[in-house]
Enzyme design. Sequence first.
Site, mmCIF file in Angstrom:
data_model
loop_
_atom_site.group_PDB
_atom_site.id
_atom_site.type_symbol
_atom_site.label_atom_id
_atom_site.label_comp_id
_atom_site.label_asym_id
_atom_site.label_seq_id
_atom_site.Cartn_x
_atom_site.Cartn_y
_atom_site.Cartn_z
ATOM 1 N N HIS A 6 0.843 -1.200 0.000
ATOM 2 C CA HIS A 6 0.000 0.000 0.000
ATOM 3 C C HIS A 6 0.871 1.241 0.000
ATOM 4 C CE1 HIS A 6 0.658 -1.227 4.181
ATOM 5 N NE2 HIS A 6 0.630 0.061 4.505
ATOM 6 N N HIS B 71 0.831 5.155 1.110
ATOM 7 C CA HIS B 71 0.166 6.211 1.873
ATOM 8 C C HIS B 71 0.298 7.522 1.097
ATOM 9 C CE1 HIS B 71 -0.048 4.221 5.928
ATOM 10 N NE2 HIS B 71 0.969 3.514 5.434
HETATM 11 P P1 5GP Z 1 1.338 0.521 7.508
HETATM 12 O O1 5GP Z 1 1.693 0.825 8.939
HETATM 13 O O2 5GP Z 1 1.240 -0.961 7.266
HETATM 14 O O3 5GP Z 1 2.185 1.223 6.514
HETATM 15 O O4 5GP Z 1 -0.102 1.157 7.321
HETATM 16 C C1 5GP Z 1 -1.288 0.443 7.415
HETATM 17 C C2 5GP Z 1 -2.396 1.453 7.438
HETATM 18 O O5 5GP Z 1 -3.623 0.788 7.246
HETATM 19 C C3 5GP Z 1 -2.522 2.233 8.768
HETATM 20 O O6 5GP Z 1 -2.336 3.613 8.517
HETATM 21 C C4 5GP Z 1 -3.925 1.898 9.249
HETATM 22 O O7 5GP Z 1 -4.589 2.996 9.831
HETATM 23 C C5 5GP Z 1 -4.614 1.446 7.974
HETATM 24 N N1 5GP Z 1 -5.683 0.501 8.229
HETATM 25 C C6 5GP Z 1 -5.617 -0.630 8.959
HETATM 26 N N2 5GP Z 1 -6.803 -1.258 8.969
HETATM 27 C C7 5GP Z 1 -7.646 -0.527 8.201
HETATM 28 C C8 5GP Z 1 -9.018 -0.691 7.823
HETATM 29 O O8 5GP Z 1 -9.720 -1.635 8.203
HETATM 30 N N3 5GP Z 1 -9.545 0.267 7.025
HETATM 31 C C9 5GP Z 1 -8.819 1.332 6.574
HETATM 32 N N4 5GP Z 1 -9.426 2.209 5.776
HETATM 33 N N5 5GP Z 1 -7.515 1.509 6.901
HETATM 34 C C10 5GP Z 1 -6.939 0.592 7.718
#
Ligand code: 5GP
Length: 136
Positions: free
Chosen positions: A99, A101
């Site tokens: 993903h 951001h």
């Molecule tokens: P990472 O830390 O893996 O780069 O970011 C994962 C992101 O996914 C986090 O910013 C978190 O808030 C988001 N996230 C996790 N679960 C969900 C969800 O169920 N729905 C949405 N829209 N975002 C999510």
Amino acid sequence: MEKDVFCKIVAGEIPCYKLYEDADVLAFLDISQVTKGHALVIPKEHYDTFLSTPEKIMHKVFDVAQRIGQIAIQFLGAKGVNILTNCYEVAGQTVKHFHVHVIPRYESHDGFELELKANDEGLNLPMIAEQIKNNL
Ligand code: 5GP
């Protein structure tokens, strides 16, 4: 294997505020808004990280991230944008599904801190450059 949360969003099993969708890519608001309009762009097909995503799909994901970043500036009042993808736990990745951001920035103290602090004492830069260059 248990589906990750983003595979569940793709499958419609978990709701989201959808921003964009095509055959390969989905974009939606991050559930935890770091700043107003914080968005995630993902491939619909599962790949663990940016590093293991096929080039074509990776490009499509970044195309959408670029467009959302432009819109944040044109329509949300953002003054800048951070584009970020965490690869693996040590880098802060919590959801093991590639993903990107898109984090709109509004002012220097808008609540999101991203400090690239120099920590280069004792590093052999010529050797490091060789190691990378020779393997590209
Ligand atoms: P990472 O830390 O893996 O780069 O970011 C994962 C992101 O996914 C986090 O910013 C978190 O808030 C988001 N996230 C996790 N679960 C969900 C969800 O169920 N729905 C949405 N829209 N975002 C999510």
